[in-house]
Scaffold this motif. Structure first.
Motif, PDB file in Angstrom:
ATOM      1  N   ASN A  90       0.825  -1.204   0.000  1.00  0.00           N
ATOM      2  CA  ASN A  90       0.000   0.000   0.000  1.00  0.00           C
ATOM      3  C   ASN A  90       0.863   1.261   0.000  1.00  0.00           C
ATOM      4  OD1 ASN A  90      -2.208  -1.629   0.051  1.00  0.00           O
ATOM      5  ND2 ASN A  90      -2.668  -1.344   2.220  1.00  0.00           N
ATOM      6  N   GLN A  91       1.953   1.222   0.761  1.00  0.00           N
ATOM      7  CA  GLN A  91       2.870   2.371   0.731  1.00  0.00           C
ATOM      8  C   GLN A  91       3.486   2.508  -0.649  1.00  0.00           C
ATOM      9  OE1 GLN A  91       5.740   2.078   3.945  1.00  0.00           O
ATOM     10  NE2 GLN A  91       4.219   1.061   5.216  1.00  0.00           N
ATOM     11  N   MET A  92       3.795   1.350  -1.246  1.00  0.00           N
ATOM     12  CA  MET A  92       4.505   1.361  -2.516  1.00  0.00           C
ATOM     13  C   MET A  92       3.659   2.005  -3.615  1.00  0.00           C
ATOM     14  SD  MET A  92       7.538   0.515  -3.093  1.00  0.00           S
ATOM     15  CE  MET A  92       8.077  -0.734  -1.948  1.00  0.00           C
ATOM     16  N   PHE A  93       2.379   1.617  -3.715  1.00  0.00           N
ATOM     17  CA  PHE A  93       1.614   2.215  -4.828  1.00  0.00           C
ATOM     18  C   PHE A  93       1.262   3.664  -4.543  1.00  0.00           C
ATOM     19  CE2 PHE A  93      -2.267   0.408  -2.698  1.00  0.00           C
ATOM     20  CZ  PHE A  93      -3.033   1.557  -2.659  1.00  0.00           C
ATOM     21  N   THR A  94       1.110   3.990  -3.257  1.00  0.00           N
ATOM     22  CA  THR A  94       0.880   5.405  -2.923  1.00  0.00           C
ATOM     23  C   THR A  94       2.077   6.247  -3.340  1.00  0.00           C
ATOM     24  OG1 THR A  94      -0.416   4.731  -1.011  1.00  0.00           O
ATOM     25  CG2 THR A  94       0.371   6.999  -1.049  1.00  0.00           C
ATOM     26  N   PHE A 151      11.685   6.250   6.083  1.00  0.00           N
ATOM     27  CA  PHE A 151      12.716   5.973   7.085  1.00  0.00           C
ATOM     28  C   PHE A 151      12.219   6.246   8.503  1.00  0.00           C
ATOM     29  CE2 PHE A 151      14.502   7.628   3.135  1.00  0.00           C
ATOM     30  CZ  PHE A 151      15.151   6.478   2.702  1.00  0.00           C
ATOM     31  N   LEU A 152      11.027   6.791   8.628  1.00  0.00           N
ATOM     32  CA  LEU A 152      10.543   7.178   9.953  1.00  0.00           C
ATOM     33  C   LEU A 152       9.200   6.515  10.242  1.00  0.00           C
ATOM     34  CD1 LEU A 152      11.547  10.932   9.716  1.00  0.00           C
ATOM     35  CD2 LEU A 152      12.582   9.230  11.201  1.00  0.00           C
ATOM     36  N   GLY A 153       9.133   5.214  10.078  1.00  0.00           N
ATOM     37  CA  GLY A 153       7.944   4.487  10.514  1.00  0.00           C
ATOM     38  C   GLY A 153       6.964   4.153   9.415  1.00  0.00           C
ATOM     39  N   GLY A 154       7.351   4.363   8.157  1.00  0.00           N
ATOM     40  CA  GLY A 154       6.454   3.961   7.074  1.00  0.00           C
ATOM     41  C   GLY A 154       5.973   5.159   6.276  1.00  0.00           C
ATOM     42  N   TYR A 171      -7.016   5.039  10.865  1.00  0.00           N
ATOM     43  CA  TYR A 171      -6.857   4.070   9.776  1.00  0.00           C
ATOM     44  C   TYR A 171      -5.443   4.063   9.214  1.00  0.00           C
ATOM     45  CZ  TYR A 171     -11.855   4.256  10.242  1.00  0.00           C
ATOM     46  OH  TYR A 171     -13.107   4.222  10.758  1.00  0.00           O
ATOM     47  N   SER A 172      -4.671   5.078   9.520  1.00  0.00           N
ATOM     48  CA  SER A 172      -3.286   5.104   9.055  1.00  0.00           C
ATOM     49  C   SER A 172      -2.434   5.689  10.165  1.00  0.00           C
ATOM     50  CB  SER A 172      -3.173   5.946   7.782  1.00  0.00           C
ATOM     51  OG  SER A 172      -1.840   5.976   7.365  1.00  0.00           O
ATOM     52  N   PRO A 173      -2.074   4.867  11.158  1.00  0.00           N
ATOM     53  CA  PRO A 173      -1.459   5.416  12.358  1.00  0.00           C
ATOM     54  C   PRO A 173      -0.013   5.868  12.194  1.00  0.00           C
ATOM     55  CG  PRO A 173      -2.071   3.080  12.634  1.00  0.00           C
ATOM     56  CD  PRO A 173      -2.296   3.429  11.211  1.00  0.00           C
ATOM     57  N   SER A 174       0.678   5.454  11.147  1.00  0.00           N
ATOM     58  CA  SER A 174       2.062   5.921  11.015  1.00  0.00           C
ATOM     59  C   SER A 174       2.053   7.399  10.619  1.00  0.00           C
ATOM     60  CB  SER A 174       2.801   5.116   9.957  1.00  0.00           C
ATOM     61  OG  SER A 174       2.498   5.610   8.666  1.00  0.00           O
ATOM     62  N   HIS A 175       3.243   8.008  10.633  1.00  0.00           N
ATOM     63  CA  HIS A 175       3.333   9.418  10.260  1.00  0.00           C
ATOM     64  C   HIS A 175       3.424   9.608   8.748  1.00  0.00           C
ATOM     65  CE1 HIS A 175       3.248  11.404  14.027  1.00  0.00           C
ATOM     66  NE2 HIS A 175       4.270  10.755  14.527  1.00  0.00           N
ATOM     67  N   GLY A 176       3.331   8.503   8.003  1.00  0.00           N
ATOM     68  CA  GLY A 176       3.532   8.600   6.558  1.00  0.00           C
ATOM     69  C   GLY A 176       2.659   9.650   5.904  1.00  0.00           C
ATOM     70  N   ILE A 177       1.378   9.668   6.256  1.00  0.00           N
ATOM     71  CA  ILE A 177       0.472  10.618   5.597  1.00  0.00           C
ATOM     72  C   ILE A 177       0.788  12.040   6.033  1.00  0.00           C
ATOM     73  CG2 ILE A 177      -1.953  11.299   5.380  1.00  0.00           C
ATOM     74  CD1 ILE A 177      -2.696   8.399   5.368  1.00  0.00           C
ATOM     75  N   ASP A 178       1.249  12.201   7.273  1.00  0.00           N
ATOM     76  CA  ASP A 178       1.648  13.554   7.697  1.00  0.00           C
ATOM     77  C   ASP A 178       2.804  14.055   6.835  1.00  0.00           C
ATOM     78  OD1 ASP A 178      -0.219  13.507   9.759  1.00  0.00           O
ATOM     79  OD2 ASP A 178       1.171  12.441  11.070  1.00  0.00           O
TER      80      ASP A 178
ATOM     81  N   ASP C 371      -2.403  -5.865  16.076  1.00  0.00           N
ATOM     82  CA  ASP C 371      -1.247  -5.942  16.965  1.00  0.00           C
ATOM     83  C   ASP C 371      -1.495  -5.056  18.182  1.00  0.00           C
ATOM     84  OD1 ASP C 371       1.117  -5.770  18.261  1.00  0.00           O
ATOM     85  OD2 ASP C 371       2.335  -5.253  16.493  1.00  0.00           O
ATOM     86  N   PRO C 372      -1.603  -5.657  19.394  1.00  0.00           N
ATOM     87  CA  PRO C 372      -1.998  -4.869  20.559  1.00  0.00           C
ATOM     88  C   PRO C 372      -1.100  -3.660  20.791  1.00  0.00           C
ATOM     89  CG  PRO C 372      -1.832  -7.195  21.103  1.00  0.00           C
ATOM     90  CD  PRO C 372      -1.318  -7.038  19.715  1.00  0.00           C
ATOM     91  N   GLU C 373       0.141  -3.732  20.300  1.00  0.00           N
ATOM     92  CA  GLU C 373       1.052  -2.610  20.569  1.00  0.00           C
ATOM     93  C   GLU C 373       0.817  -1.434  19.641  1.00  0.00           C
ATOM     94  OE1 GLU C 373       4.991  -4.134  20.451  1.00  0.00           O
ATOM     95  OE2 GLU C 373       4.640  -5.455  22.170  1.00  0.00           O
ATOM     96  N   GLN C 374       0.009  -1.647  18.612  1.00  0.00           N
ATOM     97  CA  GLN C 374      -0.189  -0.560  17.647  1.00  0.00           C
ATOM     98  C   GLN C 374      -1.614  -0.030  17.665  1.00  0.00           C
ATOM     99  OE1 GLN C 374       1.014  -1.986  13.851  1.00  0.00           O
ATOM    100  NE2 GLN C 374       3.168  -2.043  14.383  1.00  0.00           N
TER     101      GLN C 374
END
Lengths: 672, 383, 406
Positions: A90-94, A151-154, A171-178, C371-374
């Protein structure tokens, strides 16, 4: 320093005062006036150097986006692929789309526009050279910021369209979208400043005699694109702000529970997103409109029609955004209206195809690599355009949208359109920019391998899509692949093979560059017998472009200075009356004096560098944002305080009047 | 080279940075750190300016210059900033004993005057060339002046306009807006088609318009706004237990009376003139006495009031545990659990957004009702 | 299908021939296409689209051929053979205008039937029956509200993954979503429609013949978008009544002491928090109401009351039937299909491989957010089914229990 040592003019009242000169100044306050070395690139405000840097950066991201594409195709080469996990896919096609649209195609168009637009209108630089430098650096830093997510979490994983509410934190908890949103905000600043810059350049800085209807079509198309950018970028800016506020500050612009409607995002995104398609493809239309006439030895057929159809696309392009939303449930009336407007936009696009074909009709065609790529565009873009017409039929589109048929369609439009156009431009203008012609033999290999790869990759996607395979799936399965000729698995494999063939052709291109610069002799002054002003100067052009700014008497001025029609009545007999070398010598003999050129500056790069710092601060710690904002303010002050032209004392040692100095300073510089 | 004057400022900058780091690490807290960082930034700016201008101290570098310096040769020009600073000071002092807002004005005027004074004084001794000095002043001050003046100017125009629009009645507003827009268009046409119109005349017209706008704004501001209906606040009604009443409440007064452009709702809940309440859902024509709502799903319905009287729609979700002021649950005390729309006027519509978490089987029965209309009821089934 | 074969200038003529022959004949003739083929309508609505797009594709193909042929001819006829430099003509306005008006007229010809079809496909007034669908990550809930259509429903039925409809009936699907935007698409029955949270969208479906019609979520909906499928099962009206009666039948508790009875206890302790089984009671005889909102972000989990009447699970991604049994159902003739489908999942036909893998560790089989941690951003709630650490014995018991959910 500059301010204190200003000489007192003779007209001032009172006794003549001696000039006060400071003993020395801190080096950092001195203008970076070096004409060679890395400083001459980093701090340059020369549109040509910035154009080359845009080109290099865009090529880098073309390769990055290409590798992302190859990984995607590897994953999809067989059923139930395991090369990438769902998350990484999903990251790749985005990021593939983001890289190709925002970090390759747009800056590549900026590269061509920056380099050739001032040359084609006979100007010595763009209207705001430092803003131009700022634009490039904010593009580059923004692009790096977008990719920092890896490099910072996806990286961002919501698709380049980033539909709400899937783009929310839940729905997208990493900082990628930020990173994505803020990074694109920064590249948006680059596009916006570039747009204003080029618009002002075209409107105010055309040379004598160059009326709007004598401008080369490439310049016209770039102008239309800049207007599109000028109005489209603010929309995505608003949307990205809403998204950032929703994610970082807990706003509820798209939250149903708070009474909002997620479709708001889609409208905002596509009001930007559809004009964006024309932003991507019109520069290449411009390039092709330059290349085809040169190698057909004929003017562009129906010049005013091509110009106005470009402008018409620019206008109507604003009224078709909801055709991306035919399945979103916007109601039958809206769908009907947007269906019709989408059909309407096919007309000006068709005009272009017709005119390109008729330009070649009756010509004297030379199939150089540039010409092949241009013809390749006409053919492949036609395929994409026609499949686009099938989408404008809304009920039919509800079967095709979000399937691989759409992927096929827009890759024929963007690869077959934009990318082939860029390659035509590379081969056509390489001698102008670097003084050497790219190898024709390798070039033709490059072309044919690319055409095969392109059709093998994207052609089968029509089948796969019509057989019902949706987009953005990290796996496809044998159980829904069907059998026989239209087997989805087989055609997916074919597409993956095609992707690697494209990669080989790009590799051939890179080898060609390397080979050319190692072995090729300097190119002739006018290798293609060209028609437009940019060929009326040296290869590569001098820092000030033209020794004497030419006066324009006709469309295709350069051609008409070289050839005269000696036929009588209806008889036409074109005879060469001058060579490019003669014309250049004449120009050099009549060189202008006091050429004013802006000086390099630190501040654009400092200001641009502060923007991602603000971005990091917004994501991680607001204090960092304060620091970044302070640097922004300081840099703006420094910029505002800086004279447009370097002073003598900026040179080390201070340049005497007839000293070595630099070419800049000798020709015009800003020396009093 | 570090100049004498800048040493103090550089030292202070370093101190401020150290203090910011120390404070941030030891004490923590954003405000203090931001304050100290800002101080460091400001001091760094001043230090930079000082180094850049060599303390503005010509004599230190060239002893001759004391005699020959522009400042020694030319008398300073006129300046409005001394009087500006005085006005600021007076405002400040008077403000302390009268209105606090005046203090703010005083500070702003004083600050502006100080900055302008400094820049002007400094630029006037930069060289002997008055034109050059003026351009120098511009380069220093314009990056500040233009944005600030622009913002103030725009602010005045927008504020005046908004006061006028708020003063006018609901019907008058659009009319005035159309008139003004038409006038602007007209003037624009005239200017565009008659390039010979003197720029003075254009400026005059613009000035008159601006003065008129500001005067109108001031007058309208003094007169006060018309009665306003801010956006709905009916979410509070249910929480405050006011859904039961068919009477108008404070929340209703503040609630809008129409539904915005909401499409694709689950159903229209229609209150007929004879007191029947029916759910009109897509694909289930004929008006049902029952509506199926998916569990745990934010849902929108529209209340269509065709009864000829002011009514509200209430979704009755049984009871829920009562909570005290702190939000803690009170044992053994249940209160009605309701969601409701604002009061819809005759032939009005209202939107209701709700989520039901328990199925009817355990939390039910649920129903839409209309307070004051007996028998108006639509069962809500949550499977 | 016109365009995928045409390539660069040199292959144009070949492409033309191939397109004319291959595209048309193969397309119409090939009967073993993928189950989601968009060119094999099986009902009125998809047929309308087919009738419309056929002509559009044909026109587009013809225009394409003309353009390619022209370019091919030009590049042969006018290549540089040393001819003199051509006249520097700037075009002929009359020709230009003609070539502008012509495509415009063609497009008008396309536009008129487009609008007609569009309006017909969006009608909701003439449908005979309503089925609701609700999307959530990454499966579809299907429920039938009480109504007179479709032979009448006295109380709602809730199921998931497979939607059962009677043949020859104009069914109105009303869809929405509990979290992100999903898209409902059964290619052989109609085009797709995004299901947007807060909105209720409609799609008309009508199947002419009994059978299974495959579909897939087509709006990117996060991690497991690829694993979110659905199927429409069309039964003739008599079979549909049978199916309906079975769905509404009372709960049958497992025989005491059987493996399934142990499974019931495991189910109550491990599964019933989220998964509703209507009629299931606890030790005190109180009906158990699932509380999915306490564990799952979307606030819903598939209703398993009649799991083994359906033949898919986990977002219709895996079959509950072994490949052989599945083929028997999918390839059954229209006359025999109803009986084959209504037979449900027998112990012999159960696809234990996938089901066991799923029960052992669901997030490992289908990428989910468990994943409970996330789980910080969702306040500890899962998106999808978490890892439950069931023992093999417990899995045996649960499977025995689920096999009785017919």
């Amino acid at each position: 320093m500059a301010i204190i040592e200003r000489p007192v003019p003779a007209t001032s009242v009172g006794p003549a005062l001696p000039t006060v000169t400071p003993s020395s100044s801190l080096g950092v306050f001195r203008r970076p006036v070096a004409a060679t070395g890395w400083r001459s690139w980093v701090f340059t405000v020369d549109h040509k150097r910035l154009g080359i840097m845009y080109g290099v950066a865009a090529t880098f991201f073309f390769v990055v986006g290409g590798i992302e594409a190859l990984l995607i195709r590897l994953q999809l080469a067989g059923p139930d692929g395991t090369v990438l996990s769902a998350d990484v896919y999903n990251q790749m096609f985005t990021m593939h789309a983001t890289s190709m649209v925002f970090l390759f195609a747009m800056p590549m168009a900026a590269a061509f526009g920056n380099y050739f637009l001032p040359l084609q209108v006979g100007a010595r630089d763009v209207a705001f050279p430092r803003i131009n430098a700022f634009g490039f650096w904010s593009f580059l830093f923004g692009a790096m910021f977008v990719n920092a997510g890896w490099f910072l979490g996806g990286a961002a994983d919501g698709g380049w369209f980033m539909y709400a509410p899937n783009s929310g934190v839940a729905y997208s908890p990493s900082h990628g979208i930020d990173f994505w949103a803020i990074g694109l905000q920064i590249t948006g600043i680059a596009s916006l400043s570039g747009a204003i810059n080029l618009i002002v350049t075209v409107l105010n800085m055309r040379t004598r005699g160059m009326s709007l209807m004598r401008m080369p079509v490439f310049t016209w198309m770039i102008l239309v694109v800049q207007f599109l950018l000028l109005f489209a970028i603010p929309v995505i800016t608003v949307a990205l702000f809403l998204l950032t506020f929703q994610r970082v500050f807990g706003a509820t612009f798209f939250s149903v529970e708070a009474g909002a409607d997620p479709l708001l995002w889609q409208h905002l995104f596509w009001i930007f997103g559809h004009p964006e398609v024309y932003i991507l493809v019109l520069p290449s239309f411009g390039i092709v409109s330059e290349v085809l006439p040169v190698f057909s030895k004929k003017p562009l057929f129906g010049y005013p029609f091509v110009v106005f159809s470009g402008a018409a696309i620019g206008f109507v392009g604003w009224g078709v955004w909801a055709h991306h939303m035919f399945a979103s449930g916007i109601g039958p009336i809206s769908v009907a209206v947007f269906s019709m407007s989408t059909m309407a936009i096919a007309v000006p696009t068709g005009i272009k195809i017709v005119n390109w074909t008729l330009t070649m009709w009756g010509g004297k065609l030379r199939f150089t690599t540039a010409m092949l790529f241009a013809m390749g565009l006409v053919v492949e873009f036609t395929i994409g355009g026609l499949s686009g017409v099938t989408h404008s039929v809304a009920p039919s589109d509800t079967q095709q949208t979000d399937t691989y048929y759409i992927v096929a369609h827009f890759h024929y439009v963007l690869f077959g359109g934009a990318v082939l156009g860029f390659f035509a431009g590379f081969y056509y203008w390489w001698p102008k920019v670097f003084g050497k012609c790219l190898g024709e033999r390798l070039g033709k290999w490059n072309f044919w391998v690319m055409i095969v790869g392109l059709n093998l990759t994207f052609g089968p996607m029509h089948i796969v899509g019509l057989q019902g395979q949706p987009r953005r799936m990290y796996v496809h399965t044998e159980s829904r692949a069907g059998e026989g000729f239209f087997n989805i698995t087989f055609w997916n494999f074919a597409a993956s093979v095609g992707a690697f063939i494209i990669a080989i052709s790009v590799l051939l291109f890179l080898i060609n560059i390397w080979h050319t610069h190692r072995t090729a002799p300097p190119a002739p002054l006018d290798p293609w017998d060209a028609r437009t002003l940019e060929w009326m100067t040296t290869n590569p052009p001098k820092a000030h472009n033209f020794d004497s700014v030419p006066t324009v008497h006709a469309l295709d001025e350069f051609f008409h200075r070289k050839y005269e029609d000696v036929g009588e009545g209806d008889e036409h007999d074109l005879r060469r009356v001058a060579t490019a070398e003669e014309l250049l010598a004449e120009q050099e003999a009549n060189a202008d004096h006091h050429i004013h050129l802006p000086s390099p500056s630190y501040w654009p790069v400092v200001l641009a560098f502060a923007l991602p710092i603000v971005g990091f601060g917004v994501i991680y710690n607001h204090l960092i944002a304060v620091v970044g904002a302070s640097i922004v303010v300081l840099a703006m002050f420094g910029w505002a305080l800086e004279p447009s032209v370097a002073l003598d004392t900026d040179y080390d040692p201070p340049a005497p009047d007839d000293g070595p100095g630099t070419e800049l300073a000798t020709v015009g510089g800003g020396r009093p | 080279m570090t100049t004498t004057g800048s040493k103090l400022l550089i030292g202070a900058t370093v101190m401020a940075v150290v203090a910011a780091v120390v404070y941030g690490v030891i004490v923590g807290g954003a405000l203090g750190t931001i304050g100290l960082s800002s101080a460091a930034m400001g001091l760094a700016l001043l230090a930079g300016v000082n180094v850049y201008t060599r303390d503005a101290d010509v004599s230190s570098m060239d002893t001759q210059a004391v005699m020959a310096a522009p400042a020694a040769a030319a008398a300073p020009g006129n300046s409005m900033w001394p009087i500006g600073a005085a006005v600021g000071g007076v405002l400040l002092v008077v403000g302390f004993v009268t209105y606090p807002v005046m203090v703010v004005f005083g500070v702003v005027v004083l600050l502006a005057a100080t900055v302008e004074w400094t820049v002007q004084a400094w630029s006037e001794r930069a060289s002997g060339d008055a034109t050059f000095n003026a351009s120098l002043r511009g380069r220093m001050a314009h990056p500040l002046e233009f944005p600030v003046l622009g913002a103030i100017g725009l602010g005045v125009v927008i504020y005046s306009f908004s006061r006028i629009m708020l003063f006018l009645s609901q019907a008058g507003g659009p009319a005035a807006f159309a008139t003004i827009a038409a006038l602007i268009l007209l003037v624009g046409f005239v200017v565009a088609f008659r390039p010979t119109v003197r720029s003075g005349a254009v400026a005059g017209v613009a000035t008159i318009a601006l003065v008129g706008l500001v005067a109108g704004g001031v007058a309208a501001a003094l007169e006060g706004e018309r009665e306003l209906h801010p956006h709905e606040t009916t979410g509070d009604l249910g929480r405050e237990g006011q859904c039961d009443t068919g009477e108008e409440t404070e929340a209703d007064e503040n609630a809008s009376q129409t539904v915005g452009a909401k499409a694709n709702l689950l159903a229209d809940i229609v209150l007929h003139e004879d007191g029947r309440l029916e759910a009109d859902a897509l694909g289930l024509p004929g008006g049902a006495g029952q509506l199926v709502v998916a569990r745990n799903n934010p849902t929108n319905v529209r209340f269509v009031n065709a009864s000829g009287e002011e009514r509200r729609l209430v979704l009755d979700l049984g009871t829920r545990p009562a909570v005290d002021e702190n939000g803690d649950v009170i044992e053994d005390e249940e209160v009605p659990d309701q969601r409701c729309t604002a009061l819809a006027n005759e032939d009005g519509n209202q939107l209701l957004n709700f989520t039901v978490t328990e199925p009817s089987a355990s939390g039910g029965p649920y129903a839409f009702v209309v307070p004051g209309v007996d028998g108006a009821r639509v069962e809500v089934v949550v499977p | 299908m016109v365009r995928e074969m045409s390539a660069g200038p040199s292959r144009r003529r070949l492409a033309g021939a191939l397109t004319a022959l291959g595209g048309v004949t193969l397309l119409a003739a090939c009967a073993e296409d993928a189950p989601q083929d968009t060119w094999q309508p099986a009902g009125e609505n998809a047929q309308r689209i087919q009738d419309l797009q056929w002509w559009v594709f044909a026109i587009a193909g013809a225009v394409g051929l003309i353009v390619f042929a022209t370019i091919a001819w030009v590049s042969v006829r006018y290549r540089d053979r040393g001819q003199p430099i051509p006249r520097q003509t700037h075009g002929r306005p009359a020709l230009e205008i003609g070539l502008t008006v012509l495509p415009a007229l063609i497009l008008v010809g396309v536009a008129i039937p487009t609008i007609g079809t569009l309006m017909d496909l969006s009608r909701t007034s003439d449908t005979e029956c309503v089925v609701n669908v609700t999307g959530q990550q990454w499966w579809w809930e299907v429920d039938y509200p009480p109504q007179e259509g479709c032979g009448g429903f006295s109380e709602p039925i809730v199921t998931s993954g497979q939607m059962v409809i009677p043949t020859g009936t104009k069914v109105l699907v009303r869809g929405t979503s509990r979290d992100v935007i999903h898209s409902w698409w059964i290619p052989r029955l109609n085009g797709k429609r995004d299901m947007v949270p807060g909105r209720v969208q409609t799609v008309r479906l009508q199947a002419d013949r009994p059978g299974i019609y495959a579909g897939q979520c087509t709006e990117f909906c996060g991690l497991s978008h690829a694993n979110m499928r659905m199927e429409v099962v069309a039964l003739d009206p008599a079979d549909f009544e049978t199916w309906k009666a079975n769905q509404l039948a009372d709960y049958t508790a497992p025989m005491e002491g059987s493996l399934a009875a142990a499974g019931e206890q495991v189910f109550i302790s491990q599964c019933a928090t989220c998964h509703q089984v209507d009629g299931l009671v606890n030790a005190d005889g109180v009906p158990i109401i699932a509380q999915p909102q306490e564990r799952v972000f979307a606030g819903a989990a598939p209703n398993l009351t009649n799991l083994t009447t359906r033949n898919t699970f986990a977002g219709a991604t895996w079959d509950l039937l072994t490949p052989t049994c599945r083929d028997d159902v999918w390839n059954a003739s229209p006359e025999e299909f109803g009986a084959a489908y209504l037979a449900g999942v027998s112990a012999d036909c159960l696809n234990e491989v996938d089901l066991r893998e799923w029960l052992r560790n669901a997030p490992a089989k289908k990428p989910m957010y468990a994943d409970p941690e996330q789980l910080g951003p969702t306040d500890g709630l899962n998106r999808g089914m978490p890892y439950l650490a069931l023992s093999e014995a417990q899995i045996d018991q649960i499977i025995a229990y689920l096999l009785e959910r017919q």
